[in-house]
Design a protein around this motif. Structure first.
Motif: not given
Length: 179
Positions: A86-100
């Motif tokens: 993550f470039s700055s802060e962690v995106i806790w809802n990040y979905r680009d790599h799938g739900k798992l």
């Protein structure tokens, strides 16, 4: 209008009938038993709270449990052999790599690895709490239960008693109890 309400009620009754007619007696008994048990169980004996403060019981851990290295500072995570920074802060809802992958991010297993110190761990927890209202996958029961356990291990290990973190954990526990 009234006709639609009666028709809707009739459809519900028919649906219940077709569902219940295949049940065996132990299934019906078990269903009623657990409904009554849930209403009579006092969950407050499992954790104690006073107003908004969560009191943690002491746990005797003989050996710390360390996790495999899935986090590299400042914000690189590696789950299921997929690494993402993550470039700055962690995106806790990040979905680009799938739900798992998102679930693994929200489990917070990484917080108990050897390489994370108290300051880094608390920064990650605070970041998660800050995004608490916008979380989706992290609010589902399984990620919540694992995250609470991992946070409690971390907090105990580093002897942290932070009211904001405690209130967030208490909210998660109440949500699990209700759902």
């Amino acid at each position: 209008m009234i006709y639609n309400q009666y028709f809707s009620l009739f459809k519900k009754i028919i649906r219940y009938y077709h569902t219940i007619k295949y049940l065996k007696w132990p299934q019906v008994y078990g269903r009623f038993y657990y409904i009554i048990k849930r209403k009579k169980t006092n969950y407050s004996k499992y954790y104690k709270y006073n107003d908004k403060e969560l009191f943690l019981r002491t746990i005797d851990l003989k050996k710390p449990v360390y996790r495999y290295r899935s986090f590299n500072a400042p914000s690189t995570f590696n789950f299921i052999n997929i690494e993402h920074s993550f470039s700055s802060e962690v995106i806790w809802n990040y979905r680009d790599h799938g739900k798992l992958w998102t679930y693994n991010l929200n489990y917070f297993d990484f917080i108990n690895q050897k390489e994370i110190n108290k300051v880094e761990g608390l920064q990650l927890i605070q970041s998660y709490i800050k995004d608490g209202n916008s979380l989706k996958d992290g609010k589902e029961p399984y990620p919540v239960s694992l995250r609470v356990i991992n946070w409690l291990k971390f907090l105990y290990k580093h002897e942290v008693n932070n009211p904001e973190i405690n209130n967030f954990i208490l909210g998660d526990l109440k949500n699990l109890e209700d759902n």
